[in-house]
Design a protein around this motif. Structure first.
Motif, PDB file in Angstrom:
ATOM      1  N   GLU A   1       0.937  -0.976  -0.365  1.00 21.62           N
ATOM      2  CA  GLU A   1      -0.011  -0.035  -0.416  1.00 21.62           C
ATOM      3  C   GLU A   1       1.057   1.237   0.509  1.00 21.62           C
ATOM      4  OE1 GLU A   1      -2.854   2.374   2.525  1.00 21.62           O
ATOM      5  OE2 GLU A   1      -3.543   0.070   2.767  1.00 21.62           O
ATOM      6  N   GLY A   2       1.857   0.664   1.321  1.00 26.13           N
ATOM      7  CA  GLY A   2       3.001   2.563   0.969  1.00 26.13           C
ATOM      8  C   GLY A   2       3.773   2.628  -0.598  1.00 26.13           C
ATOM      9  N   PHE A   3       3.732   1.401  -1.115  1.00 30.32           N
ATOM     10  CA  PHE A   3       4.393   1.795  -3.037  1.00 30.32           C
ATOM     11  C   PHE A   3       3.014   1.909  -3.622  1.00 30.32           C
ATOM     12  CE2 PHE A   3       8.311  -2.204  -2.550  1.00 30.32           C
ATOM     13  CZ  PHE A   3       8.403  -0.969  -1.676  1.00 30.32           C
ATOM     14  N   LYS A   4       2.295   1.730  -3.473  1.00 28.20           N
ATOM     15  CA  LYS A   4       0.915   2.047  -4.294  1.00 28.20           C
ATOM     16  C   LYS A   4       1.302   4.281  -4.202  1.00 28.20           C
ATOM     17  CE  LYS A   4      -3.604   2.126  -4.890  1.00 28.20           C
ATOM     18  NZ  LYS A   4      -4.780   1.878  -3.398  1.00 28.20           N
ATOM     19  N   GLU A   5       0.912   3.761  -2.569  1.00 29.66           N
ATOM     20  CA  GLU A   5       1.077   5.248  -2.665  1.00 29.66           C
ATOM     21  C   GLU A   5       2.212   6.390  -2.898  1.00 29.66           C
ATOM     22  OE1 GLU A   5       0.832   8.953   1.017  1.00 29.66           O
ATOM     23  OE2 GLU A   5      -0.881   7.121   1.278  1.00 29.66           O
ATOM     24  N   VAL A   6       3.185   5.655  -2.953  1.00 27.34           N
ATOM     25  CA  VAL A   6       4.789   6.967  -2.930  1.00 27.34           C
ATOM     26  C   VAL A   6       5.327   6.729  -4.232  1.00 27.34           C
ATOM     27  CG1 VAL A   6       6.765   7.477  -1.484  1.00 27.34           C
ATOM     28  CG2 VAL A   6       5.045   6.733  -0.357  1.00 27.34           C
ATOM     29  N   TYR A   7       5.328   5.610  -4.588  1.00 27.75           N
ATOM     30  CA  TYR A   7       6.002   4.640  -5.709  1.00 27.75           C
ATOM     31  C   TYR A   7       5.087   5.103  -6.962  1.00 27.75           C
ATOM     32  CZ  TYR A   7       8.977   2.850  -9.285  1.00 27.75           C
ATOM     33  OH  TYR A   7       9.258   2.306 -10.895  1.00 27.75           O
ATOM     34  N   PHE A   8       3.644   4.346  -6.881  1.00 27.56           N
ATOM     35  CA  PHE A   8       3.757   4.208  -8.081  1.00 27.56           C
ATOM     36  C   PHE A   8       2.323   5.558  -8.544  1.00 27.56           C
ATOM     37  CE2 PHE A   8       4.307  -0.073  -7.350  1.00 27.56           C
ATOM     38  CZ  PHE A   8       4.497  -0.325  -8.009  1.00 27.56           C
ATOM     39  N   GLN A   9       1.671   5.337  -7.642  1.00 25.14           N
ATOM     40  CA  GLN A   9       1.135   7.393  -7.854  1.00 25.14           C
ATOM     41  C   GLN A   9       1.454   8.254  -7.526  1.00 25.14           C
ATOM     42  OE1 GLN A   9      -2.370   5.796  -5.127  1.00 25.14           O
ATOM     43  NE2 GLN A   9      -3.690   4.860  -6.995  1.00 25.14           N
TER      44      GLN A   9
ATOM     45  N   GLY B   1       1.882  10.505  -4.605  1.00 24.12           N
ATOM     46  CA  GLY B   1       1.284  11.010  -3.730  1.00 24.12           C
ATOM     47  C   GLY B   1       0.614  11.571  -4.534  1.00 24.12           C
ATOM     48  N   GLY B   2      -0.432  10.863  -4.816  1.00 24.74           N
ATOM     49  CA  GLY B   2      -1.643  11.232  -6.577  1.00 24.74           C
ATOM     50  C   GLY B   2      -1.522  11.971  -7.474  1.00 24.74           C
ATOM     51  N   SER B   3       0.081  12.342  -7.982  1.00 31.34           N
ATOM     52  CA  SER B   3      -0.045  12.883  -9.126  1.00 31.34           C
ATOM     53  C   SER B   3      -0.437  11.759 -10.510  1.00 31.34           C
ATOM     54  CB  SER B   3       1.072  13.855  -9.296  1.00 31.34           C
ATOM     55  OG  SER B   3       2.119  12.829  -8.831  1.00 31.34           O
ATOM     56  N   ARG B   4      -0.519  10.122 -10.328  1.00 32.57           N
ATOM     57  CA  ARG B   4      -0.653   9.811 -11.455  1.00 32.57           C
ATOM     58  C   ARG B   4      -0.788   8.289 -11.199  1.00 32.57           C
ATOM     59  NH1 ARG B   4       5.023   6.674 -12.657  1.00 32.57           N
ATOM     60  NH2 ARG B   4       5.629   6.969 -10.684  1.00 32.57           N
ATOM     61  N   ALA B   5      -1.392   7.773 -12.050  1.00 34.56           N
ATOM     62  CA  ALA B   5      -2.175   6.179 -11.878  1.00 34.56           C
ATOM     63  C   ALA B   5      -3.384   6.542 -11.078  1.00 34.56           C
ATOM     64  CB  ALA B   5      -0.439   5.712 -11.900  1.00 34.56           C
ATOM     65  N   LEU B   6      -3.753   7.301 -11.012  1.00 40.46           N
ATOM     66  CA  LEU B   6      -4.888   7.124  -9.682  1.00 40.46           C
ATOM     67  C   LEU B   6      -5.815   6.259 -10.168  1.00 40.46           C
ATOM     68  CD1 LEU B   6      -5.059  11.379 -10.184  1.00 40.46           C
ATOM     69  CD2 LEU B   6      -3.622   9.736  -8.512  1.00 40.46           C
ATOM     70  N   GLY B   7      -5.889   5.312 -11.594  1.00 43.35           N
ATOM     71  CA  GLY B   7      -6.851   4.207 -10.932  1.00 43.35           C
ATOM     72  C   GLY B   7      -6.501   3.141 -10.727  1.00 43.35           C
ATOM     73  N   LEU B   8      -5.277   2.631 -10.171  1.00 43.44           N
ATOM     74  CA  LEU B   8      -4.255   1.740  -9.637  1.00 43.44           C
ATOM     75  C   LEU B   8      -4.959   2.238  -8.339  1.00 43.44           C
ATOM     76  CD1 LEU B   8      -2.572   0.153 -11.025  1.00 43.44           C
ATOM     77  CD2 LEU B   8      -0.707   1.207  -9.028  1.00 43.44           C
TER      78      LEU B   8
END
Length: 185
Positions: free
Chosen positions: A153-161, A163-170
């Motif tokens: 979940e931390g990777f999702k928020e910090v790396y993949f998304q 902080g909310g600026s990309r990959a919001l559909g993930l």
């Protein structure tokens, strides 16, 4: 396998300000002081109280490899608990935790994008809230899978998304097939 638990233990050991006793006699002496008696140490490591006393006196200079490993683990588990606690508290409130791993990441993504899992080597600094959740889960006896979910979940928020600026559909990230995992705090 308990990769997350082992990684936390390694990170704890790195925070020691002094090294634990290295000799068998020194380790047994430390355990007797911590546990109160040779009998308690014997129960902890799976030998007789007489064997513990022989180790303490120096009559036996070397333990069997399996017993030596148990003694070493028991000493390290009890060594400098306040230093460990202070480092974990600092990570959970101000500094956060850095996770370095090589693992297969899978995720649920919107239609039209690939959601195939693939191996990635990542080093990501997670905020203090994730460190707090990870330590709380560990202290309540959470499974390795539950602790993996917190890190994912931390990777999702910090790396993949980011902080909310990309990959919001993930919507869901999973951490599978861990090749290695290391924590630093």
């Amino acid at each position: 396998m308990a990769e997350i638990e082992d990684a936390i233990e390694r990170a704890d050991r790195e925070s020691f300000t002094r090294q634990p006793p290295k000799t068998l006699k020194g380790q047994i002496g430390y355990l007797i002081r911590q546990l109160g008696s040779a009998k308690a140490v014997a129960q902890e490591i799976g030998v007789t109280a007489d064997s513990v006393n022989r180790y303490r006196r120096g009559a036996r200079k070397h333990a069997r490899p399996d017993i030596a490993a148990k003694i070493n683990d028991a000493v390290r588990a009890r060594w400098q608990p306040q230093v460990r606690k202070r480092r974990q508290q600092q990570a959970a409130t101000t500094t956060g935790i850095t996770v370095e791993t090589r693992a297969r990441f899978g995720y649920t993504a919107p239609i039209g994008t690939t959601d195939d899992g693939r191996f990635r080597r990542l080093t990501v600094h997670l905020p203090p809230a994730y460190a707090q959740r990870l330590f709380d889960a560990r202290h309540t006896g959470a499974s390795d899978q539950q602790m993996r979910a917190i890190i994912a979940e931390g990777f999702k928020e910090v790396y993949f998304q980011d902080g909310g600026s990309r990959a919001l559909g993930l919507s869901d990230v999973t951490l599978n097939d861990i090749d290695y995992l290391d924590l630093d705090y």
